[in-house]
Design a protein around this motif. Sequence first.
Motif, short mmCIF file in Angstrom:
data_model
loop_
_atom_site.label_atom_id
_atom_site.label_comp_id
_atom_site.label_asym_id
_atom_site.label_seq_id
_atom_site.Cartn_x
_atom_site.Cartn_y
_atom_site.Cartn_z
N PHE A 1 13.14 -25.46 22.08
CA PHE A 1 13.85 -25.40 20.81
C PHE A 1 14.83 -24.24 20.75
O PHE A 1 15.94 -24.38 20.23
CB PHE A 1 12.85 -25.28 19.65
N GLU A 2 14.47 -23.09 21.31
CA GLU A 2 15.38 -21.94 21.30
C GLU A 2 16.66 -22.24 22.09
O GLU A 2 17.75 -21.82 21.70
CB GLU A 2 14.70 -20.69 21.86
N GLU A 3 16.52 -23.00 23.18
CA GLU A 3 17.69 -23.41 23.94
C GLU A 3 18.52 -24.41 23.14
O GLU A 3 19.75 -24.38 23.17
CB GLU A 3 17.26 -24.02 25.27
N TYR A 4 17.84 -25.31 22.45
CA TYR A 4 18.51 -26.30 21.59
C TYR A 4 19.31 -25.60 20.49
O TYR A 4 20.43 -26.02 20.17
CB TYR A 4 17.44 -27.20 20.99
N LEU A 5 18.77 -24.52 19.92
CA LEU A 5 19.51 -23.75 18.92
C LEU A 5 20.70 -23.04 19.54
O LEU A 5 21.80 -23.03 18.99
CB LEU A 5 18.59 -22.71 18.26
N GLY A 6 20.49 -22.38 20.68
CA GLY A 6 21.56 -21.62 21.32
C GLY A 6 22.11 -20.55 20.40
O GLY A 6 21.36 -19.84 19.71
N ASP A 7 23.43 -20.41 20.35
CA ASP A 7 24.07 -19.40 19.51
C ASP A 7 23.79 -19.62 18.02
O ASP A 7 23.91 -18.68 17.22
CB ASP A 7 25.58 -19.39 19.73
N PHE A 8 23.41 -20.85 17.65
CA PHE A 8 23.15 -21.09 16.24
C PHE A 8 21.95 -20.30 15.72
O PHE A 8 21.82 -20.09 14.51
CB PHE A 8 22.93 -22.59 15.97
N ALA A 9 21.08 -19.83 16.60
CA ALA A 9 19.95 -19.02 16.15
C ALA A 9 20.42 -17.80 15.38
O ALA A 9 19.79 -17.38 14.40
CB ALA A 9 19.11 -18.59 17.36
N TRP A 10 21.54 -17.21 15.78
CA TRP A 10 22.11 -16.04 15.09
C TRP A 10 22.45 -16.39 13.64
O TRP A 10 22.20 -15.62 12.71
CB TRP A 10 23.36 -15.58 15.84
N TYR A 11 22.97 -17.60 13.43
CA TYR A 11 23.34 -18.05 12.09
C TYR A 11 22.11 -18.55 11.32
O TYR A 11 22.00 -18.32 10.10
CB TYR A 11 24.40 -19.15 12.18
N PHE A 12 21.20 -19.22 11.98
CA PHE A 12 19.97 -19.69 11.36
C PHE A 12 19.18 -18.52 10.77
O PHE A 12 18.67 -18.59 9.65
CB PHE A 12 19.14 -20.45 12.40
N ASP A 13 19.09 -17.43 11.54
CA ASP A 13 18.37 -16.25 11.05
C ASP A 13 19.00 -15.67 9.79
O ASP A 13 18.31 -15.05 8.97
CB ASP A 13 18.31 -15.18 12.14
N ALA A 14 20.31 -15.84 9.62
CA ALA A 14 20.98 -15.36 8.41
C ALA A 14 20.48 -16.10 7.17
O ALA A 14 20.63 -15.59 6.05
CB ALA A 14 22.49 -15.50 8.54
N TYR A 15 19.91 -17.28 7.35
CA TYR A 15 19.31 -18.03 6.24
C TYR A 15 17.84 -17.70 6.06
O TYR A 15 17.37 -17.49 4.94
CB TYR A 15 19.43 -19.53 6.49
N ILE A 16 17.09 -17.68 7.16
CA ILE A 16 15.63 -17.69 7.04
C ILE A 16 14.98 -16.33 7.25
O ILE A 16 13.80 -16.17 6.95
CB ILE A 16 15.02 -18.70 8.04
#
Length: 453
Positions: free
Chosen positions: A155-170
């Motif tokens: 899943f972390e690979e599936y997120l990729g760079d989006f993890a940086w933006y996802f964390d800004a929400y959660i």
Amino acid sequence: MDVSQWIDPDRGLIRGEIFHSQEVYAQELEQVFARSWIFLAHDAMLPQPGDFIQNYIGEDPVLVVRQPDGTVKAFLNQCRHRGMRLCRADTGNARNFMCSFHGWNYGLDGRVINIPHGEEIYDAKDREQFRATEVRLANYKGFIFGTWDTTAPEFEEYLGDFAWYFDAYIDRYEGGLEIVGLHKWVIPANWKFNAEQPTSDMYHGEVTHASAFQVMMPTPVDANSPPPDWAMKQLGQLASPAGFQFVSPYGHGTGWFAGGMPVMNETIYRWQEATKDQVAARLGPQRVTAHGHANIFPNFMMLSNYTFRVTHPRGPNEMEIWAWSMAPVAAPAEVKEAIRLDLLRTFSPAGMFEQDDAVNWEEEQRILRGYMARKVPLIYKQMLGRARYDADGLPGRTVPHVYAEEGARGMYRHYIDIMSGAPWPDLARLKQRREDGERSATAAPAKPDSFAA
């Protein structure tokens, strides 16, 4: 079916057949939903052993269950005998699940624990063969995603760079999030219309939602007074839009205004202003405002007012939306209540913004019944050719304006990839080659693009 015949992401052209065809939809269930990571639950929904929630992967019902040891398991909500739904409750607490057709009994982990007359009428010594079909799970900071595909990337690979933006929400506040509201409703339109909007479309807000913003504008003290300064500042974001949009190789996308997303609730606005230094210290100053609307492909959406939602496909012409309002645990009680009410007023089935959006999607879907409406390509060209990588302190592929369709083009580029049926390892290599070539061709300028000023 090769859907690339209707989609040209490089030129920003998409034909409506992908929103209308039953054959395309059947392929989506197999290639998109069965092979992608789908949001199923949050830890806060399953606080105690035996707690469960029923969700969906595409049109497959799934039970997500907290185990006695505190872990979480998920499995197809279907009895292996004749395919009856094991549990018909949406949520609850159980010690086991019994099929109401023939009485087969399943444990919290999906194993068969009793088959009436099993020893007499079945060779039931090896009960593992009767286990409910298990879902592969990943837990990312309390958010539980599942997939049927054992070869899908982690899943972390599936997120990729989006993890940086996802964390800004959660991950903005210590203690995470809790549920303060839930709504479900059905709209007669294709699921992709909803998915592409938080992925890329801030452009519609100043027109589609103009009357809603007017209604939500705080009433002045008297008729001769202007609206309060804080509210006028929020509307100014729409009048002079500046910001960014991000797109992932795996179809995720987000966009936000440079000054932050408009907030028309004073209680929420004041609390966010008071805590923005705290957020900056936790996540960095860039992510204080990188908190607009977003989608994790295919169907898990985040809106700027603490709304998290999934759009379940229900055929090519219908979607079922589930929207949770998730407030920071650290927020005061009055802020949590303001967040709950804000969801009711905006993105619930009776919400002003949601009704505005539904009118657009429903009418789009009606028009696609026509021959020419499906033949003439729709235009997705905003900020075409303006993408950069790792620019302005932002990871990944971005464009320097909040009004853009880079996210939608990226979503449909990934949609073509996964609908091809190519194995995940091949898709991962394809995406890496594509990104390597694009990075070398679109190196970020030394200074921020003037378009974003």
